[in-house]
Design a protein around this motif. Structure first.
Motif, short mmCIF file in Angstrom:
data_model
loop_
_atom_site.label_atom_id
_atom_site.label_comp_id
_atom_site.label_asym_id
_atom_site.label_seq_id
_atom_site.Cartn_x
_atom_site.Cartn_y
_atom_site.Cartn_z
N LEU A 46 -29.90 -8.97 -7.33
CA LEU A 46 -30.32 -8.56 -8.68
C LEU A 46 -29.39 -7.49 -9.22
N PRO A 47 -28.97 -7.59 -10.48
CA PRO A 47 -28.22 -6.50 -11.10
C PRO A 47 -29.02 -5.21 -11.00
N GLU A 48 -28.35 -4.12 -10.68
CA GLU A 48 -29.04 -2.87 -10.39
C GLU A 48 -29.89 -2.41 -11.57
N ALA A 49 -29.36 -2.49 -12.79
CA ALA A 49 -30.12 -2.04 -13.95
C ALA A 49 -31.39 -2.86 -14.13
N LEU A 50 -31.30 -4.16 -13.90
CA LEU A 50 -32.47 -5.03 -14.01
C LEU A 50 -33.49 -4.70 -12.93
N ALA A 51 -33.02 -4.60 -11.69
CA ALA A 51 -33.93 -4.30 -10.58
C ALA A 51 -34.64 -2.96 -10.79
N ALA A 52 -33.90 -1.96 -11.27
CA ALA A 52 -34.48 -0.64 -11.47
C ALA A 52 -35.58 -0.67 -12.52
N GLN A 53 -35.36 -1.40 -13.61
CA GLN A 53 -36.39 -1.48 -14.65
C GLN A 53 -37.63 -2.23 -14.17
N LEU A 54 -37.42 -3.31 -13.41
CA LEU A 54 -38.56 -4.06 -12.89
C LEU A 54 -39.36 -3.22 -11.90
N LEU A 55 -38.65 -2.50 -11.04
CA LEU A 55 -39.34 -1.63 -10.08
C LEU A 55 -40.11 -0.54 -10.80
N ASN A 56 -39.50 0.06 -11.80
CA ASN A 56 -40.18 1.12 -12.55
C ASN A 56 -41.47 0.59 -13.19
N GLN A 57 -41.40 -0.62 -13.74
CA GLN A 57 -42.61 -1.18 -14.35
C GLN A 57 -43.70 -1.40 -13.31
N VAL A 58 -43.35 -2.03 -12.20
CA VAL A 58 -44.39 -2.40 -11.25
C VAL A 58 -45.00 -1.17 -10.58
#
Length: 223
Positions: A39-51
């Motif tokens: 996963l692209p880091e920026a995408l993974a970070a945003q998904l993790l932050n949401q969850v």
């Protein structure tokens, strides 16, 4: 295993192109792909932050089956889910990224992928998902399954591995540690799989690319 072609990609993101090409090659060769740190880091970070900022009431008990056949069975699965519908910027980024993957795989492998559905999955300590298939031959329109993991610092003793099996004869192919950024893609009709018991809270995104199963009197998947 699949028909393949190698047209020049029109995707602007070279990193995505390289990753998508690796997925396509794996699918064509063996029917599944497991890629750590995909996963692209920026995408993974945003998904993790949401969850991590979601509340317990945001997750519904996961069921078994579809539509009127949907039932709750905690002997089969105990995870909680939250469907991704593009309501946040993180969800929008995820859906855009998976749409690019869909387009690439359709160009490369002629899969006829028509739509995509996905949800966050939360496994509390003690949760699991027994062995199952995501689709049965000739009875469903799920073509490709995807799993993306959002678990920084996951250790071997934390459990929660995804186990993928051969269907005939049934034997274990691989175990996947649910480490942050890992992406798994596999043919939905071909590979039984299960999630072993998690020993700490575990997050993932489960998704399915579907083909058009519509008929004269039924739209499937619905718009």
């Amino acid at each position: 295993m699949l028909n393949s072609s190698f047209p020049h990609s029109s995707t602007d993101d070279i990193g995505d192109d390289s990753l998508f090409a690796r997925i396509a090659t794996d699918l064509n060769r063996q029917g599944f792909s497991v890629i750590p740190n995909a996963l692209p880091e920026a995408l993974a970070a945003q998904l993790l932050n949401q969850v991590l900022n979601m509340n317990s009431e945001d997750f519904a008990h996961a069921g078994v089956g579809r539509h009127t056949d949907l039932t709750l069975n905690q002997f089969v699965r105990r995870d909680g889910i939250h469907w991704i519908e593009g309501q946040t910027s993180a969800e929008q980024l995820w859906l855009a990224w998976t749409h690019r993957l869909q387009q690439y795989l359709n160009r490369r492998l002629f899969l006829g992928l028509f739509s995509y559905e996905s949800h966050f999955a939360r496994y509390l300590p003690g949760d699991f998902y027994r062995k199952h298939l995501d689709a049965f031959r000739g009875e469903a329109n799920r073509r490709l399954s995807t799993v993306a993991y959002l678990n920084p610092g996951w250790l071997p003793d934390d459990g929660g591995e995804l186990v993928i099996y051969e269907q005939d004869p049934e034997q274990e192919i691989t175990q996947v540690t649910p480490a942050y950024g890992t992406l798994v893609v596999f043919l939905s009709e071909e590979f039984p799989h299960e999630v072993l018991t998690a020993k700490r809270q575990r997050y993932s995104i489960a998704g399915w690319f579907r083909v058009n199963g519509s008929s004269n009197d039924r739209v499937d998947p619905p718009s």
